[in-house]
Scaffold this motif. Structure first.
Motif, PDB file in Angstrom:
ATOM      1  N   MET A  28     -19.575  81.362 -27.488  1.00 35.50           N
ATOM      2  CA  MET A  28     -19.106  82.705 -27.147  1.00 35.50           C
ATOM      3  C   MET A  28     -17.616  82.494 -26.983  1.00 35.50           C
ATOM      4  SD  MET A  28     -21.997  84.720 -25.026  1.00 35.50           S
ATOM      5  CE  MET A  28     -20.819  86.135 -24.637  1.00 35.50           C
ATOM      6  N   SER A  29     -17.359  81.581 -25.941  1.00 30.88           N
ATOM      7  CA  SER A  29     -15.928  81.349 -25.707  1.00 30.88           C
ATOM      8  C   SER A  29     -15.540  80.012 -24.939  1.00 30.88           C
ATOM      9  CB  SER A  29     -15.226  82.529 -25.005  1.00 30.88           C
ATOM     10  OG  SER A  29     -15.807  82.589 -23.751  1.00 30.88           O
ATOM     11  N   VAL A  30     -14.406  79.561 -25.049  1.00 30.69           N
ATOM     12  CA  VAL A  30     -13.882  78.518 -24.272  1.00 30.69           C
ATOM     13  C   VAL A  30     -12.524  78.853 -23.834  1.00 30.69           C
ATOM     14  CG1 VAL A  30     -12.913  76.192 -24.345  1.00 30.69           C
ATOM     15  CG2 VAL A  30     -15.214  76.492 -25.101  1.00 30.69           C
ATOM     16  N   CYS A  31     -12.205  78.738 -22.632  1.00 30.32           N
ATOM     17  CA  CYS A  31     -11.010  79.295 -21.867  1.00 30.32           C
ATOM     18  C   CYS A  31     -10.327  77.862 -21.145  1.00 30.32           C
ATOM     19  CB  CYS A  31     -10.871  80.320 -20.827  1.00 30.32           C
ATOM     20  SG  CYS A  31     -11.612  82.141 -21.830  1.00 30.32           S
ATOM     21  N   VAL A  41      -7.275  80.130 -25.185  1.00 32.08           N
ATOM     22  CA  VAL A  41      -8.609  80.793 -25.379  1.00 32.08           C
ATOM     23  C   VAL A  41      -9.216  80.868 -26.768  1.00 32.08           C
ATOM     24  CG1 VAL A  41      -9.801  83.085 -25.126  1.00 32.08           C
ATOM     25  CG2 VAL A  41      -8.071  82.489 -23.225  1.00 32.08           C
ATOM     26  N   HIS A  42     -10.456  80.572 -26.963  1.00 32.84           N
ATOM     27  CA  HIS A  42     -11.007  80.300 -28.176  1.00 32.84           C
ATOM     28  C   HIS A  42     -12.208  81.128 -28.178  1.00 32.84           C
ATOM     29  CE1 HIS A  42      -8.463  76.860 -29.394  1.00 32.84           C
ATOM     30  NE2 HIS A  42      -8.718  76.584 -28.091  1.00 32.84           N
ATOM     31  N   ALA A  43     -12.364  82.238 -28.829  1.00 35.01           N
ATOM     32  CA  ALA A  43     -13.405  83.266 -28.391  1.00 35.01           C
ATOM     33  C   ALA A  43     -14.133  83.865 -29.895  1.00 35.01           C
ATOM     34  CB  ALA A  43     -13.398  84.335 -27.464  1.00 35.01           C
ATOM     35  N   TYR A  84     -13.594  76.990 -19.036  1.00 36.24           N
ATOM     36  CA  TYR A  84     -14.429  78.094 -18.525  1.00 36.24           C
ATOM     37  C   TYR A  84     -15.129  78.384 -19.868  1.00 36.24           C
ATOM     38  CZ  TYR A  84     -15.910  82.542 -16.604  1.00 36.24           C
ATOM     39  OH  TYR A  84     -16.938  83.751 -16.278  1.00 36.24           O
ATOM     40  N   ALA A  85     -16.497  78.265 -19.947  1.00 32.17           N
ATOM     41  CA  ALA A  85     -16.928  78.439 -21.382  1.00 32.17           C
ATOM     42  C   ALA A  85     -18.183  79.209 -21.264  1.00 32.17           C
ATOM     43  CB  ALA A  85     -17.426  76.918 -21.873  1.00 32.17           C
ATOM     44  N   ILE A 143      -9.245  86.186 -27.106  1.00 30.15           N
ATOM     45  CA  ILE A 143      -9.307  86.820 -25.687  1.00 30.15           C
ATOM     46  C   ILE A 143     -10.770  87.081 -25.248  1.00 30.15           C
ATOM     47  CG2 ILE A 143      -9.732  89.088 -24.471  1.00 30.15           C
ATOM     48  CD1 ILE A 143      -7.064  89.915 -25.645  1.00 30.15           C
ATOM     49  N   ALA A 144     -11.150  86.446 -24.031  1.00 26.58           N
ATOM     50  CA  ALA A 144     -12.533  86.301 -23.581  1.00 26.58           C
ATOM     51  C   ALA A 144     -12.743  87.255 -22.547  1.00 26.58           C
ATOM     52  CB  ALA A 144     -12.947  85.076 -22.986  1.00 26.58           C
ATOM     53  N   THR A 145     -13.820  87.780 -22.512  1.00 28.76           N
ATOM     54  CA  THR A 145     -14.251  89.025 -21.467  1.00 28.76           C
ATOM     55  C   THR A 145     -15.418  88.243 -20.415  1.00 28.76           C
ATOM     56  OG1 THR A 145     -16.062  89.979 -22.897  1.00 28.76           O
ATOM     57  CG2 THR A 145     -13.705  90.900 -23.095  1.00 28.76           C
ATOM     58  N   ILE A 146     -15.180  88.807 -19.264  1.00 23.33           N
ATOM     59  CA  ILE A 146     -16.270  88.406 -18.108  1.00 23.33           C
ATOM     60  C   ILE A 146     -17.009  89.777 -17.862  1.00 23.33           C
ATOM     61  CG2 ILE A 146     -16.815  87.030 -16.168  1.00 23.33           C
ATOM     62  CD1 ILE A 146     -14.015  85.720 -16.263  1.00 23.33           C
TER      63      ILE A 146
END
Lengths: 111, 111
Positions: B50-53, A108-110, B66-67, B5-8
């Motif tokens: 914002m993020s890449v997972c 994860v890159h955020a 999942y970006a 860490i990413a959030t949805i």
């Protein structure tokens, strides 16, 4: 207590299910609603449930269910239940194809 | 500052890209590494990132990126750059198929 924010964390040992439904655009909203209601009413009460995030494609042709379970064993226990199979049939009935796969979070890159 | 860490969050106005790569199992790790390194080195410095997972399927046959981007306009700006097209070609070269779609988050149910 249910929340409406999920986190993606590569350190979490969770199992991730990513299920891609292809739909006729006129059924996209109905499938999103069915997934959301079933999750709220029954799925989130299952042992090992962590989260379900429902995504609607901008072109109207897909729904993606991004779900997290505490472990593969918890997910398999959920899948074995006859009522789960009934629900999955209901969802599949609203779709033209269903493509589920199981994943681990690699990175994860955020910001 | 980069986090891992990413959030949805259904209240976030972000655009979600879910890109499903089908791969030969012996190339799964290489594609995950290429996506991760490109994200860290260049993609995460783009406006609106914002993020890449990155997710690896347990059966070895898929990678899901999942970006999250701040808006569709930011994502389109990123896609227009020649260096982006070069990177996407590199990723596609490691895969047997690439299926990107754009989404909004419809609903999140989390414990």
């Amino acid at each position: 207590m249910a929340k409406d924010i999920a986190t993606i964390d590569p350190r979490s040992p969770c199992l991730t299910l990513i299920n891609v439904y292809e739909v006729e655009p006129e059924k996209q909203a109905a499938l999103a609603k069915a997934l959301s209601e079933s999750t709220e009413n029954t799925i989130r009460h299952q042992p090992g449930f962590m989260s379900v995030c429902i995504h609607s494609s901008l072109d109207g042709k897909k729904i993606v269910n991004y779900a997290q379970w505490a472990s593969k064993e918890h997910f398999e226990g959920f899948m074995k239940k006859p009522e789960t199979q009934e629900q999955l049939k209901q969802f599949a009935g609203l779709a033209t194809s269903v493509t589920p796969s199981l994943y681990t979070v690699e990175a994860v890159h955020a910001e």
